[in-house]
Design a protein around this motif. Structure first.
Motif, short mmCIF file in Angstrom:
data_model
loop_
_atom_site.label_atom_id
_atom_site.label_comp_id
_atom_site.label_asym_id
_atom_site.label_seq_id
_atom_site.Cartn_x
_atom_site.Cartn_y
_atom_site.Cartn_z
N THR B 295 0.38 6.62 18.68
CA THR B 295 1.78 6.84 18.01
C THR B 295 1.79 5.66 17.25
N PRO B 296 2.73 6.39 15.96
CA PRO B 296 2.80 5.14 14.77
C PRO B 296 3.72 4.08 15.34
N PRO B 297 3.04 2.71 15.18
CA PRO B 297 3.93 1.51 15.52
C PRO B 297 5.07 1.35 14.65
N ARG B 314 11.23 10.68 16.73
CA ARG B 314 10.65 11.51 15.29
C ARG B 314 11.66 11.09 14.18
N GLU B 315 12.81 11.00 14.37
CA GLU B 315 13.69 10.49 13.31
C GLU B 315 13.47 9.12 12.72
N VAL B 316 12.75 8.20 13.58
CA VAL B 316 12.34 6.81 13.03
C VAL B 316 10.99 6.89 12.74
N GLY B 317 10.43 7.93 12.94
CA GLY B 317 9.06 8.03 12.12
C GLY B 317 7.68 7.69 13.46
N SER B 318 8.20 8.14 14.43
CA SER B 318 7.15 8.05 15.46
C SER B 318 7.12 9.07 16.39
N MET B 319 6.73 8.87 17.60
CA MET B 319 6.69 9.91 18.78
C MET B 319 6.65 9.42 20.17
N MET B 320 6.94 10.13 21.11
CA MET B 320 7.33 9.81 22.57
C MET B 320 5.93 9.64 23.14
N LEU B 384 -6.12 4.84 3.26
CA LEU B 384 -5.41 5.95 3.10
C LEU B 384 -6.07 7.09 2.76
N ALA B 385 -6.98 7.11 1.85
CA ALA B 385 -7.58 8.31 1.30
C ALA B 385 -8.36 8.80 2.32
N ILE B 386 -9.24 8.02 3.20
CA ILE B 386 -10.00 8.35 4.45
C ILE B 386 -8.71 9.12 5.39
N CYS B 387 -7.59 8.61 5.52
CA CYS B 387 -6.84 9.16 6.58
C CYS B 387 -6.39 10.63 5.77
N ASN B 388 -6.07 10.68 4.69
CA ASN B 388 -6.01 12.07 4.01
C ASN B 388 -7.18 13.03 4.22
N ARG B 389 -8.38 12.68 4.43
CA ARG B 389 -9.27 13.59 4.69
C ARG B 389 -9.64 13.81 6.16
N ALA B 403 -5.92 8.24 12.50
CA ALA B 403 -5.46 8.12 11.09
C ALA B 403 -3.95 7.58 11.23
N TRP B 404 -3.31 8.11 12.21
CA TRP B 404 -1.81 7.94 12.26
C TRP B 404 -1.49 6.15 12.40
N PRO B 405 -2.16 5.60 13.23
CA PRO B 405 -1.89 4.27 13.52
C PRO B 405 -2.18 3.25 12.09
N VAL B 406 -3.42 3.96 11.69
CA VAL B 406 -3.67 3.05 10.24
C VAL B 406 -2.78 3.55 9.28
N ARG B 407 -2.66 4.82 9.21
CA ARG B 407 -1.63 5.07 7.70
C ARG B 407 -0.28 4.32 7.88
#
Lengths: 181, 429
Positions: B295-297, B314-320, B384-389, B403-407
């Motif tokens: 889950t995104p930090p 979700r509103e603040v840009g992460s997940m439960m 970021l390019a790797i995350c996209n792929r 990918a999410w934690p990195v992005r």
């Protein structure tokens, strides 16, 4: 080589019982490999061959399974395997300090075994004890939580003396503070 | 519900001594939900049980947050051939350590929930998949299952009814990916844990090609109380869109880490500052990983008023996620942290899909380069390019989880990443 490792009649009965839990015998591959590792200490190629022949499943399949799962030992390990968690919560709570302290103490690096065959150390991924970091697991069994240098010293002394760690019940803080009816 | 938590009485893991013993569990109304179903089959037909659970909106506690009753309703009509329930106790998401509490302190609540689920979906056998590292807890659960067999809550003709179901434990052997439901089924079938392509979904073709539902342990532990007290009661706990109790596994730099049970939707700052006694050593909060490593930090300044439920996060840009919260203090090196997370995902990628197998390795290598001072600013774009792929290009969600934690860390802690990069000046053509 394969005659070094054999299942006796009691083992075969146990394996039969394991297989009976599933509609297809292949499903019993993981539990039978666990059974074999408990008996022989590892699942190297000879043990894989024995399991394959016993279950009448291709050796290649057994080998594929053993190499996929990290807890199956592909070669003999030390008598005591110390799996030190260094992942996420353990990383930020001193897991690497504990790992390096143990490496220094036992004179080996993570992934190695002491020359006397007593201890192996591994740096492992999250063991699901994040609130009790840093921590380690002893030979795929008990967890030792809230590690300190003193606790590591004692653990190693105990293991050398043949004393295995007890199960540590990590209470819920709500229970400790609340009433225990 | 700002201060309600102080008077909250735990429902999943109440403070009752020896509750893991079946006699104590029975004395505390245990197995009553199952008995009431079996004694009034008209009121509690399988369809009605599914309706009640669906109405309660128990959102899957394993991370996806999907309505458990709705998932049950996807099972096709019985055709006389075997059907299965698989219970997911793989619990390998870094930061997550809650289901083992149920195995240890209240295993019968989960067993009762699983039996009710088996009744509702009319399955023949329940397999409980538990990660191999949890061996001591597998034994604890097995003891509870044995007790339930002795008292005829499991086995043939349960409590004199015509309903029968078997329950087995199955121990994994160290593979994060086996928490992914289709990989879990492969592992249960005795294979390498490679996720399956969907469709077909498990309810169509699951274990051994038969209809199967996979539920998280904590999700199933919520079921008996829904049957006992009703869906409308259940929905009074926590937020409307994410009701019920939640086991919050809180770790990292707090004074009192551990597993806590409170309603869903707890205020994050209340959990950190009051429930767990604040950041240790008087330090300041820097960041929070709200629900396990994937889950995104979130930065500390993003947490004001945010609550632990799917919508607010979700509103603040992460997940439960799994509600496995990792609290990080001001001294935390975010680059080092994200590098270590990338090591984890590289190690745990099953290797089946190229974007994940190669991508996780590239993430790890590039982050290692930056972390050891050899990186350049353009390496951040490479990441970021790797995350996209990787994202959305694989059979399962492990690539996304990697990918999410990195992005999001590059987005939210960019200055820290840039500080570790070499200052290279490029000539402008």
């Amino acid at each position: 080589m394969s005659d070094t490792y054999t299942f006796d009649t009691k083992d075969l009965k146990e394996i039969e019982n394991i297989i009976a839990k599933y509609p297809e015998k292949q499903a019993a591959v993981l539990p039978v490999l666990w059974y074999a590792q408990d008996k022989f200490g590892h699942t190297d190629s000879s043990v894989q061959k024995l399991v394959a022949e016993t279950m009448d499943i291709p050796e290649a399949h057994i080998h594929g399974v053993v190499t996929f799962y990290t807890q199956f030992y592909e070669k003999p390990m030390g008598k005591h395997v110390l799996d030190v968690c260094t992942c996420l919560s353990c990383q930020v709570c001193g897991g690497y300090d504990m790992l390096h302290y143990m490496e220094e103490k036992l004179g080996i690096k993570a992934g190695e075994t002491t020359p006397d065959g007593q201890f192996s150390i591994q740096s492992v991924e999250c063991l699901g004890a994040c609130g009790y970091a840093p921590m380690l697991q002893v030979t795929n069994d008990k967890y030792v939580n809230h590690l300190t240098r003193e606790k590591v010293d004692k653990l190693i002394e105990d293991l050398k003396a043949g004393k295995k760690p007890e199960f540590e019940s990590m209470k819920m803080p709500q229970h400790v503070n609340g009433s225990d009816k | 519900m700002s201060n309600d938590w102080k008077s909250y009485q735990p429902l999943l893991i109440p403070a009752i001594r020896d509750l893991h013993e079946i006699s104590v569990y029975e004395k505390n109304d245990g197995y009553q939900a199952l008995k009431s179903i079996l004694s009034d089959r008209k009121k509690w037909s399988p369809e009605n049980v599914i309706e009640e659970v669906k109405d309660a909106n128990i959102r899957g506690r394993g991370g996806a947050g999907f309505n458990a009753g709705l998932k049950w309703s996807f099972m096709p009509e019985p055709d006389g051939k075997p059907r299965y329930l698989a219970c997911n106790g793989d619990e390998s998401e870094p930061g997550t350590f809650k289901d083992r509490k149920i195995f240890e302190y209240n295993p019968h609540l989960f067993i009762e929930g699983a039996i009710i689920a088996a009744y509702a979906m009319q399955v023949d056998a329940i397999y409980v998949y538990i990660r191999g590292e949890y061996r001591p807890w597998v034994h604890k659960l097995q003891q509870a299952i044995d007790q339930a067999y002795e008292k005829n809550y499991l086995g043939k003709n349960i409590q004199g009814s015509d309903f029968s179901v078997e329950m087995y434990t199955h121990m994994g052997a160290g593979a994060y990916i086996c928490g992914e439901e289709s990989s879990l089924m492969e592992s249960l079938e005795g294979k390498r844990g490679y996720p399956r392509v969907k469709p077909p979904f498990p309810a169509q073709r699951g274990l051994w090609g038969r209809p199967t539902t996979i539920n998280n342990i904590e999700t199933l532990a919520n079921v008996p109380m829904v049957i006992k007290n009703g869906a409308s009661w259940f929905k009074t706990i926590g937020p409307d869109t994410h009701p019920g109790p939640v086991l919050y596994g809180i770790s990292g730099h707090v004074n009192r880490p551990g597993v806590y049970e409170y309603p869903a939707g707890m205020n994050i700052m209340t959990l950190i500052n009051e429930v767990t006694g604040g950041i240790r050593n008087g330090k300041k909060l820097k960041a929070l990983i709200p629900g396990g490593s994937s889950t995104p930090p979130l930065r500390a300044d993003m947490l004001d008023g945010v609550t632990m439920d799917a919508d607010s996060l979700r509103e603040v840009g992460s997940m439960m996620g799994t509600a496995g919260m990792v609290v990080l203090d001001e001294d935390t090196d975010m680059v080092d942290l994200i590098w270590r997370i990338s090591v984890f995902y590289h190690h745990e990628s099953c290797g089946q899909c190229t974007p994940c197998r190669e991508g996780t390795g590239w993430l790890e290598k590039t982050l290692h380069k930056i972390n050891s001072g050899d990186g350049e600013i353009r390496d951040l774009d490479l990441l970021l390019a790797i995350c996209n792929r990787m994202e959305g290009r694989t059979i399962c969600a492990l690539a996304d989880a990697a990918a999410w934690p990195v992005r999001y860390s590059i987005d939210r802690f960019r200055d820290e990443f840039e500080k570790k990069c070499k200052k290279t000046v490029y000539a402008v053509a």
